[in-house]
Design a protein around this motif. Structure first.
Motif, short mmCIF file in Angstrom:
data_model
loop_
_atom_site.label_atom_id
_atom_site.label_comp_id
_atom_site.label_asym_id
_atom_site.label_seq_id
_atom_site.Cartn_x
_atom_site.Cartn_y
_atom_site.Cartn_z
N ALA A 119 -37.05 -46.03 6.17
CA ALA A 119 -35.63 -45.72 6.41
C ALA A 119 -34.80 -47.01 6.39
CB ALA A 119 -35.46 -45.00 7.75
N ARG A 120 -35.35 -48.09 7.01
CA ARG A 120 -34.62 -49.36 6.98
C ARG A 120 -34.47 -49.88 5.55
NH1 ARG A 120 -38.38 -50.89 11.23
NH2 ARG A 120 -37.45 -50.30 13.20
N GLU A 121 -35.57 -49.78 4.78
CA GLU A 121 -35.51 -50.24 3.39
C GLU A 121 -34.51 -49.41 2.59
OE1 GLU A 121 -39.56 -50.00 2.09
OE2 GLU A 121 -40.14 -51.86 3.12
N LEU A 122 -34.53 -48.10 2.81
CA LEU A 122 -33.60 -47.22 2.11
C LEU A 122 -32.17 -47.56 2.50
CD1 LEU A 122 -33.26 -44.82 0.21
CD2 LEU A 122 -33.47 -43.31 2.18
N LYS A 123 -31.94 -47.81 3.79
CA LYS A 123 -30.60 -48.18 4.27
C LYS A 123 -30.15 -49.48 3.61
CE LYS A 123 -28.56 -50.11 8.38
NZ LYS A 123 -28.88 -50.58 9.71
N ALA A 124 -31.05 -50.47 3.60
CA ALA A 124 -30.71 -51.76 2.99
C ALA A 124 -30.42 -51.60 1.50
CB ALA A 124 -31.85 -52.75 3.21
N LYS A 125 -31.23 -50.76 0.84
CA LYS A 125 -31.02 -50.52 -0.60
C LYS A 125 -29.69 -49.82 -0.83
CE LYS A 125 -33.25 -48.47 -4.64
NZ LYS A 125 -32.13 -47.74 -5.17
N MET A 126 -29.39 -48.84 0.01
CA MET A 126 -28.13 -48.12 -0.14
C MET A 126 -26.95 -49.06 0.09
SD MET A 126 -29.02 -44.45 1.66
CE MET A 126 -27.38 -43.79 1.46
N ILE A 127 -27.06 -49.92 1.10
CA ILE A 127 -25.98 -50.87 1.38
C ILE A 127 -25.83 -51.84 0.22
CG2 ILE A 127 -25.35 -52.83 2.85
CD1 ILE A 127 -26.49 -51.24 5.22
N ASP B 75 -26.74 -51.34 -2.91
CA ASP B 75 -26.19 -50.60 -4.04
C ASP B 75 -24.69 -50.38 -3.89
OD1 ASP B 75 -28.68 -50.50 -5.16
OD2 ASP B 75 -29.08 -48.40 -4.65
N ALA B 76 -24.28 -50.01 -2.65
CA ALA B 76 -22.86 -49.78 -2.40
C ALA B 76 -22.07 -51.08 -2.57
CB ALA B 76 -22.66 -49.22 -0.99
N GLU B 77 -22.63 -52.19 -2.08
CA GLU B 77 -21.95 -53.47 -2.24
C GLU B 77 -21.85 -53.85 -3.71
OE1 GLU B 77 -24.22 -56.19 0.14
OE2 GLU B 77 -23.17 -55.65 1.99
N GLU B 78 -22.95 -53.63 -4.44
CA GLU B 78 -22.95 -53.95 -5.87
C GLU B 78 -21.93 -53.09 -6.61
OE1 GLU B 78 -26.01 -53.79 -9.66
OE2 GLU B 78 -26.83 -53.83 -7.63
N GLU B 79 -21.91 -51.79 -6.27
CA GLU B 79 -20.97 -50.88 -6.91
C GLU B 79 -19.52 -51.29 -6.57
OE1 GLU B 79 -19.82 -46.15 -6.90
OE2 GLU B 79 -21.82 -46.76 -6.24
N ALA B 80 -19.30 -51.64 -5.30
CA ALA B 80 -17.96 -52.06 -4.89
C ALA B 80 -17.57 -53.36 -5.61
CB ALA B 80 -17.91 -52.27 -3.38
N GLN B 81 -18.53 -54.29 -5.74
CA GLN B 81 -18.26 -55.54 -6.44
C GLN B 81 -17.95 -55.26 -7.91
OE1 GLN B 81 -18.13 -58.54 -4.92
NE2 GLN B 81 -17.38 -59.37 -6.83
N ASN B 82 -18.74 -54.36 -8.52
CA ASN B 82 -18.48 -54.00 -9.93
C ASN B 82 -17.10 -53.37 -10.09
OD1 ASN B 82 -20.96 -54.96 -10.72
ND2 ASN B 82 -21.97 -52.97 -10.69
N LYS B 83 -16.76 -52.46 -9.16
CA LYS B 83 -15.44 -51.82 -9.23
C LYS B 83 -14.34 -52.86 -9.04
CE LYS B 83 -16.50 -47.09 -7.88
NZ LYS B 83 -16.28 -46.04 -6.88
N ALA B 84 -14.57 -53.78 -8.08
CA ALA B 84 -13.56 -54.81 -7.84
C ALA B 84 -13.41 -55.70 -9.07
CB ALA B 84 -13.96 -55.65 -6.62
#
Length: 166
Positions: free
Chosen positions: A85-93, A95-104
């Motif tokens: 669950a921690r690994e999944l949370k870290a991966k999701m975070i 991924d979200a950061e990467e997606e936000a950076q890409n969008k930005a």
């Protein structure tokens, strides 16, 4: 005691002995045997109860060991699930950061492209206005210069002079 020894009778002794032996035989058959059987049964029952208690103790130890093993497995499984669950949370975070950076980055690129486009458009419009103003100014100057014949001749000669130099 002397009286007993003096009054001793062999016949009486014989019958007493026979009755005593018969009494022992009867007691052995009807009393001692059932008593001994009951004692033996009780002894066997106690031995069986002790064996059953020992077996129950061993079974309890086995169950306790199984419970400990199951508890350890459950703890290990829980830890694995928490780690996952921690690994999944870290991966999701991530991924979200990467997606936000890409969008930005995309928004910045779009904004830069829009700014560049607006800049080019503004420059073109400015050039157009400068050209129009230059033409208007040149027209006014030429009208003013060409209104007088002497000035017209002077302009023509200076242009011809410049044309020859080039």
């Amino acid at each position: 005691m002397e009286k007993l020894i003096n009054e001793f009778s062999v016949g009486l002794f014989f019958w007493m002995f026979v009755l005593f032996v018969a009494l022992i035989v009867l007691l052995r058959k009807f009393a001692w045997k059932p008593i001994l059987d009951a004692v033996e049964k009780r002894e066997n029952g106690i031995e069986e109860a002790l064996k059953a208690a020992e077996n129950a103790k061993l079974e309890m130890q086995n169950l306790q060991a199984d419970n400990e093993r199951l508890l350890k497995e459950a703890r290990a499984e829980r830890e694995a699930m928490l780690k996952e669950a921690r690994e999944l949370k870290a991966k999701m975070i991530a991924d979200a950061e990467e997606e936000a950076q890409n969008k930005a980055n995309k928004m910045i690129e779009q904004a830069q492209a829009a700014i560049e486009s607006e800049k080019k458009s503004a420059m073109a419009e400015l050039k157009s206005q400068v050209a129009n103003l230059s033409l208007e100014i040149a027209e006014k100057v030429i009208k003013n210069e060409l209104s007088n014949k002497d000035k017209q001749m002077e302009l023509v000669e200076s242009m011809l002079g410049e044309a020859k130099l080039n």
